[in-house]
Design a protein around this motif. Structure first.
Motif, PDB file in Angstrom:
ATOM      1  N   TRP A 100      -7.165  -4.452  -5.635  1.00  0.00           N
ATOM      2  CA  TRP A 100      -6.290  -3.632  -4.786  1.00  0.00           C
ATOM      3  C   TRP A 100      -7.088  -2.987  -3.651  1.00  0.00           C
ATOM      4  N   ILE A 146      -5.753  -5.092  -0.539  1.00  0.00           N
ATOM      5  CA  ILE A 146      -4.657  -4.307   0.027  1.00  0.00           C
ATOM      6  C   ILE A 146      -5.173  -3.220   0.961  1.00  0.00           C
ATOM      7  N   ARG A 176      -6.103  -5.218   4.161  1.00  0.00           N
ATOM      8  CA  ARG A 176      -4.817  -4.951   4.822  1.00  0.00           C
ATOM      9  C   ARG A 176      -3.923  -6.195   4.808  1.00  0.00           C
ATOM     10  N   LEU A 177      -3.894  -6.885   3.669  1.00  0.00           N
ATOM     11  CA  LEU A 177      -3.071  -8.089   3.564  1.00  0.00           C
ATOM     12  C   LEU A 177      -1.616  -7.738   3.808  1.00  0.00           C
ATOM     13  N   ALA A 178      -1.016  -8.426   4.771  1.00  0.00           N
ATOM     14  CA  ALA A 178       0.368  -8.151   5.156  1.00  0.00           C
ATOM     15  C   ALA A 178       1.290  -9.243   4.627  1.00  0.00           C
ATOM     16  N   GLU A 179       2.563  -8.956   4.685  1.00  0.00           N
ATOM     17  CA  GLU A 179       3.591  -9.875   4.200  1.00  0.00           C
ATOM     18  C   GLU A 179       3.430 -11.258   4.821  1.00  0.00           C
ATOM     19  N   GLU A 223       0.971 -13.354   4.954  1.00  0.00           N
ATOM     20  CA  GLU A 223      -0.315 -13.821   5.484  1.00  0.00           C
ATOM     21  C   GLU A 223      -0.981 -14.784   4.502  1.00  0.00           C
ATOM     22  N   ALA A 247      -1.377 -10.646  -4.489  1.00  0.00           N
ATOM     23  CA  ALA A 247      -1.012 -11.190  -3.179  1.00  0.00           C
ATOM     24  C   ALA A 247       0.309 -11.936  -3.224  1.00  0.00           C
ATOM     25  N   LEU A 293       3.349  -9.148  -4.481  1.00  0.00           N
ATOM     26  CA  LEU A 293       3.616  -7.964  -3.664  1.00  0.00           C
ATOM     27  C   LEU A 293       3.521  -8.203  -2.158  1.00  0.00           C
ATOM     28  N   ARG A 294       2.971  -9.317  -1.732  1.00  0.00           N
ATOM     29  CA  ARG A 294       2.885  -9.620  -0.302  1.00  0.00           C
ATOM     30  C   ARG A 294       3.459 -10.987   0.041  1.00  0.00           C
ATOM     31  N   GLN A 295       3.914 -11.745  -0.965  1.00  0.00           N
ATOM     32  CA  GLN A 295       4.438 -13.090  -0.737  1.00  0.00           C
ATOM     33  C   GLN A 295       3.483 -13.902   0.146  1.00  0.00           C
ATOM     34  N   ALA A 296       2.213 -13.718  -0.097  1.00  0.00           N
ATOM     35  CA  ALA A 296       1.174 -14.375   0.706  1.00  0.00           C
ATOM     36  C   ALA A 296       0.969 -15.818   0.257  1.00  0.00           C
TER      37      ALA A 296
END
Length: 342
Positions: A133, A137, A141-144, A146, A165, A168-171
């Protein structure tokens, strides 16, 4: 409590697993803001191995006893602690001292044992989920949506990172690993693809995704420029170790031109407030997913407390897929505490 003794693991010097020794010591007492935990299970982590080898000294003022994540029952609380009470089932990121029957931990670094988890399973959570985390995160700064590349996808941190990832970020998550079995586990855990880190992994990632937005790496050295080349504009390269070498030659002009971020972190020297904020986010966002089964922990092996050398030898050989855990109290380590919940 004063004068009561406990067993703990110490080092007779720097070296291989033969330097680990069991000894008797006085139980610690919780200071203000701390809790004393009766340790039933403790995680075994890469920093423990590096400390044993003499390569990772504990920060000043912390115990030289290894062990960074624990699960057990609160035995006593220090002044000012109101969120925990004796008898509570907790897991915690300790500042050291986890290889012992009792360990003091800042209260804010404790978390409830997730509902349905045994103490062994709970002991596998803190260090890897805190690290994943913090680096993916917070720093990465992993964004939606990416793309994330995780070097070493079947480490405890790697498996936690893949799931965080994805859930929670659909990475898009790509991983590297050293064997066919480990690459298969990466895919089963949620990675879109997994490549051999000894091959042309950078070309394979580039062909599949066009590049990465965030890379989590523990190798550094000659991998560094290859990873920078793989990052998209505004990409972030986050180091959690430097196993292939502490230095690297990099193209600064490209870092400036593409606005890249190169960063790294260690958690152990961070203040309790920082780690407490991490704990709060994990309990709020990850613990419900653990309880529902959407995120899972993977235990590679459980060793009795007296065979800590055997546990270390698994990590020395880099044979683990997931976490290695010590059953400090074998009679209770595998039990599920009644009413454990977020």
């Amino acid at each position: 409590m004063p004068g009561q003794m406990m067993r703990r693991i110490a080092f007779s010097g720097a070296g291989g697993s033969e330097v680990l020794r069991m000894e008797q010591a006085a139980r610690p007492a919780p200071a203000e803001g701390e809790v004393l935990v009766r340790v039933l299970a403790a995680g075994v982590n890469r920093p423990d191995i590096q400390q044993r080898r003499g390569l990772y000294p504990p920060p000043p003022g912390t115990t030289p006893i290894p062990g960074l994540d624990i699960a057990g029952v609160v035995e006593a609380i220090g002044a000012g602690v109101s969120q925990w009470a004796p008898g509570d089932a907790v897991c915690a990121l300790s500042n050291g001292g986890g290889y012992a029957e009792y360990c003091v931990v800042p209260a804010v670094q404790c978390m409830p044992v997730p509902r349905g988890f045994s103490f062994v399973q709970a002991a596998s959570l803190p260090e890897v989920f805190f690290t994943a985390w913090n680096n993916i995160i917070w720093l990465g700064r992993l964004a939606e949506g990416e793309t994330l590349l995780i070097q070493g996808g079947t480490s405890g941190v790697g498996l936690a990172g893949i799931q965080i990832a994805r859930a929670l970020r659909q990475a898009r998550v790509i991983a590297t690993a050293g064997t066919d079995e480990k690459r298969r586990v990466c895919l089963e855990t949620g990675a879109e693809a997994a490549f051999d880190y000894r091959g042309d992994w950078d070309e394979a990632v580039r062909a599949l995704t066009g590049g990465a937005d965030v890379i989590l790496d523990a190798q550094a050295g000659p991998y560094t420029q290859r990873q920078l080349n793989l990052l998209r504009p505004d990409g972030r390269l986050v180091f959690i170790a430097s196993h292939l070498g502490p230095t690297a030659e990099v193209n600064i002009r490209e870092i400036v031109r593409r606005r890249l971020t190169l960063t790294g972190s260690t958690l152990r020297p961070r203040p309790a407030a920082y780690k407490g904020a991490l704990a709060a986010e994990l309990v709020a966002q990850v613990w419900p997913l653990l309880e529902s089964g959407a995120i899972r922990t993977r235990i590679h092996a459980v060793f009795p407390f007296g065979d800590v050398a055997g546990a270390h030898e698994v990590l020395d050989a880099n044979a683990q897929i997931g976490k290695v855990v010590l059953a400090v109290d074998p009679a209770l380590a595998e039990t599920i505490p009644a009413g454990a919940a977020c």
